[in-house]
Design a protein around this motif. Sequence first.
Motif, PDB file in Angstrom:
ATOM      1  N   PRO A 180       2.917 -16.824   1.650  1.00 20.60           N
ATOM      2  CA  PRO A 180       2.571 -15.577   0.934  1.00 20.60           C
ATOM      3  C   PRO A 180       2.998 -14.316   1.684  1.00 20.60           C
ATOM      4  O   PRO A 180       3.375 -13.330   1.061  1.00 20.60           O
ATOM      5  N   ASP A 203       6.547 -13.906   0.925  1.00 22.36           N
ATOM      6  CA  ASP A 203       6.695 -13.591  -0.484  1.00 22.36           C
ATOM      7  C   ASP A 203       6.297 -12.141  -0.766  1.00 22.36           C
ATOM      8  O   ASP A 203       6.833 -11.517  -1.683  1.00 22.36           O
ATOM      9  N   THR A 204       5.358 -11.615   0.034  1.00 27.49           N
ATOM     10  CA  THR A 204       4.971 -10.214  -0.131  1.00 27.49           C
ATOM     11  C   THR A 204       6.175  -9.301   0.093  1.00 27.49           C
ATOM     12  O   THR A 204       6.366  -8.317  -0.616  1.00 27.49           O
ATOM     13  N   LEU A 227       8.303  -9.542  -3.026  1.00 23.60           N
ATOM     14  CA  LEU A 227       7.671  -8.796  -4.125  1.00 23.60           C
ATOM     15  C   LEU A 227       7.859  -7.296  -3.971  1.00 23.60           C
ATOM     16  O   LEU A 227       8.000  -6.572  -4.958  1.00 23.60           O
ATOM     17  N   PHE A 246     -10.459  -3.631   5.858  1.00 25.76           N
ATOM     18  CA  PHE A 246     -10.491  -4.729   4.886  1.00 25.76           C
ATOM     19  C   PHE A 246     -11.871  -5.057   4.350  1.00 25.76           C
ATOM     20  O   PHE A 246     -12.109  -5.049   3.156  1.00 25.76           O
ATOM     21  N   MET A 270      -6.825  -0.374   1.213  1.00 23.39           N
ATOM     22  CA  MET A 270      -7.050  -1.694   0.622  1.00 23.39           C
ATOM     23  C   MET A 270      -7.527  -1.557  -0.814  1.00 23.39           C
ATOM     24  O   MET A 270      -7.087  -2.287  -1.697  1.00 23.39           O
ATOM     25  N   SER A 304       0.863  -3.133   0.808  1.00 20.70           N
ATOM     26  CA  SER A 304       0.324  -4.186   1.669  1.00 20.70           C
ATOM     27  C   SER A 304       1.121  -4.290   2.956  1.00 20.70           C
ATOM     28  O   SER A 304       0.565  -4.473   4.038  1.00 20.70           O
ATOM     29  N   GLU A 345      -6.353 -10.473   3.243  1.00 24.99           N
ATOM     30  CA  GLU A 345      -6.383  -9.403   2.252  1.00 24.99           C
ATOM     31  C   GLU A 345      -4.994  -8.827   2.000  1.00 24.99           C
ATOM     32  O   GLU A 345      -4.683  -8.386   0.905  1.00 24.99           O
ATOM     33  N   ILE A 346      -4.147  -8.822   3.048  1.00 24.04           N
ATOM     34  CA  ILE A 346      -2.856  -8.180   2.915  1.00 24.04           C
ATOM     35  C   ILE A 346      -1.909  -8.983   2.041  1.00 24.04           C
ATOM     36  O   ILE A 346      -1.088  -8.437   1.324  1.00 24.04           O
ATOM     37  N   LEU A 347      -2.030 -10.326   2.112  1.00 25.80           N
ATOM     38  CA  LEU A 347      -1.096 -11.123   1.332  1.00 25.80           C
ATOM     39  C   LEU A 347      -1.751 -11.648   0.067  1.00 25.80           C
ATOM     40  O   LEU A 347      -1.310 -12.617  -0.543  1.00 25.80           O
ATOM     41  N   ILE A 348      -2.834 -10.966  -0.346  1.00 30.93           N
ATOM     42  CA  ILE A 348      -3.650 -11.500  -1.422  1.00 30.93           C
ATOM     43  C   ILE A 348      -2.899 -11.542  -2.758  1.00 30.93           C
ATOM     44  O   ILE A 348      -3.110 -12.444  -3.561  1.00 30.93           O
ATOM     45  N   LEU A 349      -1.985 -10.571  -2.976  1.00 32.04           N
ATOM     46  CA  LEU A 349      -1.255 -10.559  -4.243  1.00 32.04           C
ATOM     47  C   LEU A 349      -0.303 -11.738  -4.331  1.00 32.04           C
ATOM     48  O   LEU A 349      -0.234 -12.436  -5.342  1.00 32.04           O
ATOM     49  N   ALA A 350       0.425 -11.972  -3.225  1.00 32.58           N
ATOM     50  CA  ALA A 350       1.369 -13.101  -3.211  1.00 32.58           C
ATOM     51  C   ALA A 350       0.608 -14.421  -3.276  1.00 32.58           C
ATOM     52  O   ALA A 350       1.036 -15.366  -3.952  1.00 32.58           O
ATOM     53  N   LEU A 351      -0.516 -14.482  -2.584  1.00 32.84           N
ATOM     54  CA  LEU A 351      -1.327 -15.698  -2.611  1.00 32.84           C
ATOM     55  C   LEU A 351      -1.841 -15.948  -4.026  1.00 32.84           C
ATOM     56  O   LEU A 351      -1.841 -17.087  -4.509  1.00 32.84           O
ATOM     57  N   PHE A 352      -2.243 -14.875  -4.679  1.00 31.97           N
ATOM     58  CA  PHE A 352      -2.726 -14.956  -6.055  1.00 31.97           C
ATOM     59  C   PHE A 352      -1.655 -15.577  -6.963  1.00 31.97           C
ATOM     60  O   PHE A 352      -1.921 -16.498  -7.733  1.00 31.97           O
ATOM     61  N   ARG A 353      -0.419 -15.094  -6.830  1.00 35.48           N
ATOM     62  CA  ARG A 353       0.685 -15.649  -7.636  1.00 35.48           C
ATOM     63  C   ARG A 353       0.925 -17.109  -7.312  1.00 35.48           C
ATOM     64  O   ARG A 353       1.095 -17.945  -8.193  1.00 35.48           O
TER      65      ARG A 353
END
Lengths: 394, 292
Positions: free
Chosen positions: A129, A132-133, A136, A326, A348, A368, B137-145
Amino acid sequence: MQYIIVGIIAVIAAAYLALRFSRARLNPALGAGLGAAAGVGGSLLFMLPLNWCTFDPDLSDDIDTAFGVLLMGVGAAAITLLIAWIADGISGRRVAVVAAVPGAFKGALMPILLLAPTLTVLALFLYYPSLDTFRLSTLLTRLGARRTVFVCVDNFTRLVADDGYLNSFVTTLFISVAIVFFSLSLALLIASMVYLPIKGAAFYRTLLIWPYAISPAVAGVIFLLLFNPTGGIINYALNNLFGFQIPWLNNPVAAPWAVIIASVWKSLGYNILFYLAGLQNVPKDLLEAAAIDGASALARFRRIVIPMLSPITFFLIITNMTYAFFESFGTIDYLTGGGPLESTTTMMYNIYLVGIRGNDLGKAAAESIILFVLVIGFTILQFRTAGQRVTYGA
Amino acid sequence: MANMALQDTRLEDARAVRTGLARWLPKRWYAHLILIVACFIVGFPLFYSIIVSTQTSSDVYAYRFTPGEALGDNWDKVMNLAQLWRYMLNSLLVTVAVTAGKVVLSLLAGLAFVYFRFPGKWLVFGFVLLTLMMPTEILILALFRFINQIGLGNTTGALIIPFIASATGAFLFRQHFANIPAELSEAAQLDGATPIQFLLQVLIPISWNTIGALTVIQFIYAWNMYLWPALIIQGQANQVVQVGLRTLVGADQAISFGPLMLAAVVASLPPLAVFLALQKQFMSGFALSRDK
């Protein structure tokens, strides 16, 4: 243009690694070669996936180009430092950190099996992730959207002119600095008192540190009860005692303080705990010597105790900053919902508003990553200091 | 500080006779005063929440400090109307699974890091250590996907599986095992014990403090998760209690604080109980603080 920049970065990286290699008693020429490669590779790290779009006049303006150069520098620095770190490992300095104890078990398969679950989970749910961030952040996309548009670094550079984002930046700094300041000062004062040889110290300690177990969300609910405009007990008390009220949750000046007070209440116990542990490590003979030399209690506290506690203080500054960045999310969501007038929208919370409520994944991902860079900066600082001076006393 | 205090005690003893008011005050009365005030300030918000959880709305707006008579009504609203028990059960399941998973996986990782030689160990260690820098929390959007892509969206698994590994835990046990005398593992090897037997029969029995500390940290971390469950879980069936409290806040109307505070207090009992029960282990075993 871009190739000249790659060249400059490669030369700097080569010089740096040559120096590091000669200090690690490895071949400096090898270091220079690897450094040049790292400089080129690091520059390409972001630029190849981006396809040099920051230098494309059709897609990018000057701000984008400057940001592209910054990315090249960051990529090169990351790879160069990684190579330096690996070189230290090979030259033997790192081995001591993770050396097996003498009576080690044999077998190559067993450690792999033991580590496999941990490594798999970390790779799938943290590393992937994270990467992937980055992807994105270059896209214009929505949750569940089939079509996405590549927008180069626009998600980052349009933040510069985004008032909402800049506002969240300032809000985050203000709230986190205030939490750190008040929570640490109070914790140090209280820990010093608990540490005195007084009756019931253990009793006081338990009564003081339990909010560590309370969630930030419940802290938000509890302070919603205390601060709420219609039946809040704090305003009732203020009104009866001093004849005025504070519009805690309706006023953009007061609302951040409501969040700060709730967060200080919640984090105080944790900080007291660490200061107590730190106080136990202050050498007693030093204090005795100072007392014999006639230093007053206050002078001993200022000149000996506070400096001796500085590694703990530093550690706590970092962890409390991270808390404010956070974990305060839960408190804010229940207490103020980011308002009024976005006065409690931290970075956040803004990511949540932009990415989930506003459904602009690319921009939220860019936000992010900026927060990520801030946190990594803090953490590196912490590790550098921790490695040198802080004893965790396991 | 202790010595500073001791010194002061001796001085006070030398003065021998304490005069006037001082005779009636406990020694170091200023410390007691500060601590009592601090305990009051720290304790009041929860104390008042407990009081309110027994009151009706009109009691709350009348600022009564005595327990009301609406505890039964509030309990009925919280459990039957808002179905808090369902959220509590979900939270309990998630928290126990995450905590147990983290402790077990960290023990295994610690065993591998300390008691095995294998090539590239420091690299693997770096791989684990580096994750301390990656707040979820920072990678939460990518994790969500990602979680939705692999079909775990809206399931209890989405709250457990991504969180069952712990860099903090691996690091904690590595530190702890490294401080255990090497004779133990040498003796175990002479006896022909396998690594797992060594872990179960030798290491774990002498590691209860560290295990207790990690349990406290991770139980509280998992129980208190908020943003992630709020995103990944839709509807009530699998939601956790931290987010479930939302249903009692309602939208844009006067909040009825009695039921809300009762729910908040009930939702805080499990982590408080674990914290108080394992406080001693926590105090002696905690070494790192990152809640990961």
